[in-house]
Write a protein that holds these residues in place. Structure first.
Motif, PDB file in Angstrom:
ATOM      1  N   MET A   1       0.841  -1.197   0.000  1.00 25.91           N
ATOM      2  CA  MET A   1       0.000   0.000   0.000  1.00 25.91           C
ATOM      3  C   MET A   1       0.878   1.250   0.000  1.00 25.91           C
ATOM      4  O   MET A   1       1.812   1.366   0.786  1.00 25.91           O
ATOM      5  N   ALA A   2       0.585   2.190  -0.920  1.00 27.97           N
ATOM      6  CA  ALA A   2       1.355   3.434  -0.989  1.00 27.97           C
ATOM      7  C   ALA A   2       0.912   4.366   0.129  1.00 27.97           C
ATOM      8  O   ALA A   2      -0.198   4.889   0.093  1.00 27.97           O
ATOM      9  N   ASP A   3       1.762   4.561   1.126  1.00 30.21           N
ATOM     10  CA  ASP A   3       1.358   5.409   2.249  1.00 30.21           C
ATOM     11  C   ASP A   3       2.405   6.457   2.597  1.00 30.21           C
ATOM     12  O   ASP A   3       2.328   7.100   3.635  1.00 30.21           O
ATOM     13  N   TYR A   4       3.400   6.639   1.722  1.00 29.32           N
ATOM     14  CA  TYR A   4       4.394   7.687   1.934  1.00 29.32           C
ATOM     15  C   TYR A   4       4.024   8.924   1.119  1.00 29.32           C
ATOM     16  O   TYR A   4       3.429   8.821   0.040  1.00 29.32           O
ATOM     17  N   ILE A   5       4.380  10.088   1.644  1.00 29.18           N
ATOM     18  CA  ILE A   5       4.167  11.356   0.941  1.00 29.18           C
ATOM     19  C   ILE A   5       5.476  12.131   0.932  1.00 29.18           C
ATOM     20  O   ILE A   5       6.186  12.173   1.942  1.00 29.18           O
ATOM     21  N   ILE A   6       5.794  12.733  -0.197  1.00 30.75           N
ATOM     22  CA  ILE A   6       6.980  13.590  -0.313  1.00 30.75           C
ATOM     23  C   ILE A   6       6.543  15.046  -0.259  1.00 30.75           C
ATOM     24  O   ILE A   6       5.604  15.446  -0.954  1.00 30.75           O
ATOM     25  N   GLY A   7       7.205  15.831   0.575  1.00 31.84           N
ATOM     26  CA  GLY A   7       6.964  17.267   0.643  1.00 31.84           C
ATOM     27  C   GLY A   7       8.184  18.017   0.143  1.00 31.84           C
ATOM     28  O   GLY A   7       9.298  17.771   0.624  1.00 31.84           O
ATOM     29  N   ILE A   8       7.994  18.916  -0.824  1.00 30.33           N
ATOM     30  CA  ILE A   8       9.079  19.696  -1.427  1.00 30.33           C
ATOM     31  C   ILE A   8       8.867  21.176  -1.144  1.00 30.33           C
ATOM     32  O   ILE A   8       7.769  21.705  -1.371  1.00 30.33           O
ATOM     33  N   ASP A   9       9.903  21.847  -0.662  1.00 33.19           N
ATOM     34  CA  ASP A   9       9.877  23.292  -0.443  1.00 33.19           C
ATOM     35  C   ASP A   9      10.933  23.908  -1.352  1.00 33.19           C
ATOM     36  O   ASP A   9      12.134  23.813  -1.067  1.00 33.19           O
ATOM     37  N   THR A  63       6.365   3.294  -6.290  1.00 34.65           N
ATOM     38  CA  THR A  63       5.068   2.655  -6.052  1.00 34.65           C
ATOM     39  C   THR A  63       4.645   2.753  -4.585  1.00 34.65           C
ATOM     40  O   THR A  63       3.470   2.529  -4.264  1.00 34.65           O
ATOM     41  N   ASP A  64       5.583   3.094  -3.696  1.00 29.84           N
ATOM     42  CA  ASP A  64       5.260   3.268  -2.275  1.00 29.84           C
ATOM     43  C   ASP A  64       4.814   4.691  -1.962  1.00 29.84           C
ATOM     44  O   ASP A  64       4.431   4.995  -0.825  1.00 29.84           O
ATOM     45  N   ILE A  65       4.890   5.597  -2.942  1.00 31.51           N
ATOM     46  CA  ILE A  65       4.561   7.004  -2.739  1.00 31.51           C
ATOM     47  C   ILE A  65       3.100   7.247  -3.112  1.00 31.51           C
ATOM     48  O   ILE A  65       2.674   6.954  -4.233  1.00 31.51           O
ATOM     49  N   ALA A  66       2.337   7.793  -2.177  1.00 28.52           N
ATOM     50  CA  ALA A  66       0.931   8.103  -2.439  1.00 28.52           C
ATOM     51  C   ALA A  66       0.787   9.419  -3.193  1.00 28.52           C
ATOM     52  O   ALA A  66      -0.105   9.558  -4.035  1.00 28.52           O
ATOM     53  N   ALA A  67       1.655  10.396  -2.892  1.00 25.62           N
ATOM     54  CA  ALA A  67       1.550  11.706  -3.549  1.00 25.62           C
ATOM     55  C   ALA A  67       2.769  12.543  -3.207  1.00 25.62           C
ATOM     56  O   ALA A  67       3.510  12.236  -2.256  1.00 25.62           O
ATOM     57  N   MET A  68       2.955  13.598  -3.977  1.00 31.49           N
ATOM     58  CA  MET A  68       3.987  14.599  -3.693  1.00 31.49           C
ATOM     59  C   MET A  68       3.323  15.966  -3.624  1.00 31.49           C
ATOM     60  O   MET A  68       2.498  16.315  -4.479  1.00 31.49           O
ATOM     61  N   GLY A  69       3.675  16.748  -2.609  1.00 28.78           N
ATOM     62  CA  GLY A  69       3.227  18.132  -2.504  1.00 28.78           C
ATOM     63  C   GLY A  69       4.413  19.050  -2.659  1.00 28.78           C
ATOM     64  O   GLY A  69       5.515  18.745  -2.187  1.00 28.78           O
ATOM     65  N   ASP A 106       4.327   8.164 -11.548  1.00 31.43           N
ATOM     66  CA  ASP A 106       2.920   7.807 -11.703  1.00 31.43           C
ATOM     67  C   ASP A 106       2.047   8.344 -10.574  1.00 31.43           C
ATOM     68  O   ASP A 106       0.834   8.437 -10.718  1.00 31.43           O
ATOM     69  N   PHE A 107       2.664   8.680  -9.427  1.00 33.57           N
ATOM     70  CA  PHE A 107       1.869   9.187  -8.313  1.00 33.57           C
ATOM     71  C   PHE A 107       1.470  10.644  -8.562  1.00 33.57           C
ATOM     72  O   PHE A 107       2.153  11.377  -9.295  1.00 33.57           O
ATOM     73  N   PRO A 108       0.350  11.105  -7.978  1.00 35.03           N
ATOM     74  CA  PRO A 108      -0.112  12.481  -8.195  1.00 35.03           C
ATOM     75  C   PRO A 108       0.793  13.513  -7.528  1.00 35.03           C
ATOM     76  O   PRO A 108       1.379  13.246  -6.481  1.00 35.03           O
ATOM     77  N   VAL A 109       0.897  14.660  -8.169  1.00 33.31           N
ATOM     78  CA  VAL A 109       1.691  15.777  -7.664  1.00 33.31           C
ATOM     79  C   VAL A 109       0.781  16.992  -7.537  1.00 33.31           C
ATOM     80  O   VAL A 109       0.000  17.290  -8.444  1.00 33.31           O
ATOM     81  N   ALA A 313       3.555  18.351   2.446  1.00 28.19           N
ATOM     82  CA  ALA A 313       3.054  16.993   2.635  1.00 28.19           C
ATOM     83  C   ALA A 313       1.589  17.008   3.067  1.00 28.19           C
ATOM     84  O   ALA A 313       0.779  16.208   2.592  1.00 28.19           O
ATOM     85  N   THR A 314       1.240  17.929   3.952  1.00 24.90           N
ATOM     86  CA  THR A 314      -0.150  18.051   4.408  1.00 24.90           C
ATOM     87  C   THR A 314      -1.061  18.450   3.252  1.00 24.90           C
ATOM     88  O   THR A 314      -2.162  17.905   3.088  1.00 24.90           O
ATOM     89  N   HIS A 315      -0.618  19.414   2.445  1.00 23.47           N
ATOM     90  CA  HIS A 315      -1.392  19.841   1.277  1.00 23.47           C
ATOM     91  C   HIS A 315      -1.642  18.659   0.345  1.00 23.47           C
ATOM     92  O   HIS A 315      -2.768  18.460  -0.140  1.00 23.47           O
ATOM     93  N   ALA A 316      -0.607  17.855   0.112  1.00 18.13           N
ATOM     94  CA  ALA A 316      -0.747  16.701  -0.778  1.00 18.13           C
ATOM     95  C   ALA A 316      -1.740  15.690  -0.218  1.00 18.13           C
ATOM     96  O   ALA A 316      -2.573  15.148  -0.958  1.00 18.13           O
ATOM     97  N   ARG A 317      -1.664  15.440   1.082  1.00 20.31           N
ATOM     98  CA  ARG A 317      -2.574  14.464   1.681  1.00 20.31           C
ATOM     99  C   ARG A 317      -4.020  14.912   1.557  1.00 20.31           C
ATOM    100  O   ARG A 317      -4.911  14.129   1.188  1.00 20.31           O
ATOM    101  N   ILE A 318      -4.277  16.186   1.849  1.00 20.63           N
ATOM    102  CA  ILE A 318      -5.651  16.708   1.781  1.00 20.63           C
ATOM    103  C   ILE A 318      -6.180  16.663   0.357  1.00 20.63           C
ATOM    104  O   ILE A 318      -7.311  16.243   0.104  1.00 20.63           O
ATOM    105  N   ARG A 319      -5.352  17.069  -0.597  1.00 29.43           N
ATOM    106  CA  ARG A 319      -5.783  17.052  -2.006  1.00 29.43           C
ATOM    107  C   ARG A 319      -5.984  15.618  -2.489  1.00 29.43           C
ATOM    108  O   ARG A 319      -6.901  15.336  -3.277  1.00 29.43           O
TER     109      ARG A 319
END
Length: 325
Positions: A1-9, A63-69, A106-109, A313-319
């Motif tokens: 299950m993809a449950d990691y999120i990347i946060g970029i500043d 494939t382990d990444i759910a999204a990137m913000g 392939d994960f959403p950004v 990361a929070t923005h990505a999770r909410i979106r």
């Protein structure tokens, strides 16, 4: 299950990144120079490189990444995923960041303005926890802000709400890159405070800082002014108080208009803390309406330079969950 999120500043100097399990404490963090002068394609390659590096360090795959913000400075359209313009990035116009990232992942950004992303970090994980009406001000090279009103992030018609730094404070003041003059951010920012200090030196004033820089005024920084303030340098104290007083005038207008319960001061210059905030509060108490002022706290940010990756990361999770802050 993809449950990691990347946060970029994305910053003008450095790209900071965090790998999160959900949007809680980051499990990995990295920072690399942005190298913005090499152009947009190079910067995007740097972003992918730091994202790939985080995954490699953690022993996971895309494939382990759910999204990137991503927090991006300047004007943008977060719905379309386009960065329209960023003043400190040469050649950076109408960059379709989401599409460019989609060519490799392939994960959403998801993207948003860097100040709003910093605000999201402090709101959800830092000094703003539990507040429904707040502002975050970032005091760095310029002055930016993000706004939460009645529990929702304020975007505005063109996604540019919160440009408090361009509030006009002087009819004919210092020119601003926005095309106007006398903007608050030209005075209340690291660059603005240094310019105020230099202007006073030009009138014949003296300071301990002159012995530190050996005649090279280009070396003067906001941090030096804070250090000179601690040494009870008369000019540094005057400039710090003057800067805080002017910020207080600007925030008086904000308090009267938006009636927030909390104003958070962040960014590099925000580390001046009570050196600056004492004068800010005194100015607000003298000039803002009494009732909303009594209900509004002005505090220092808690997360420091990490607020951007937390907020991204929070923005990505909410979106990702189909919501909107």
């Amino acid at each position: 299950m993809a449950d990691y999120i990347i946060g970029i500043d994305l910053g003008g100097t450095n790209i900071k990144a965090g790998l999160f399990k959900g949007d809680k404490e980051p499990v990995r963090e990295q920072s690399v120079p942005t190298e913005a002068a090499h152009g947009p394609a190079h910067v995007l390659t740097r972003i992918r490189g730091i994202a790939d590096g985080l995954m490699k360090e953690a022993g996971i795959s895309p494939t382990d990444i759910a999204a990137m913000g991503m927090g991006i400075p300047g004007l943008l359209d977060p719905e379309a995923g386009i960065s329209i313009f960023s003043p400190n990035f040469p050649g950076w116009e109408n960059i379709h960041i989401v599409r460019k990232m989609g060519e490799h992942y392939d994960f959403p950004v998801f993207i948003d303005n860097d100040v709003r992303v910093n605000m999201m970090g402090e709101w959800r994980h830092g000094a703003g926890r539990g507040a429904d009406n707040l502002l975050l001000l970032t005091l760095g090279t310029g002055l930016g802000s993000g706004i939460v009103h009645e529990g929702k992030v304020v975007y505005g018609t063109t996604f540019s709400a919160g440009e408090i730094g361009h509030m006009n404070m002087y009819r004919q003041g210092r020119p601003c890159r926005c095309g106007s003059s006398g903007c608050l951010g030209r005075y209340v920012s690291a660059v603005g405070m240094v310019n105020t200090f230099k202007e006073k030196l030009d009138t014949g004033r003296t300071s301990i800082i002159e012995t530190w820089i050996q005649g090279n005024r280009e070396q003067i920084t906001a941090l030096m002014i804070s250090e000179a303030y601690d040494a009870k340098d008369e000019l540094a104290v005057e400039v710090m108080h003057e800067t805080g007083e002017l910020l207080g005038y600007g925030l008086s207008n904000v308090i009267n208009l938006l009636n927030p319960e909390l104003i958070i001061i962040g960014g590099g210059m925000g580390s001046a803390g009570e050196r600056l905030l004492g004068s800010v509060r005194a100015s607000v108490n003298a000039h803002a309406l009494k009732l909303p002022t009594e209900k509004c706290r002005i505090v220092q940010a808690e997360l420091g330079s990490r607020s951007g990756i937390w907020g991204a990361a929070t923005h990505a999770r909410i979106r990702l969950e189909g919501g909107r802050e």
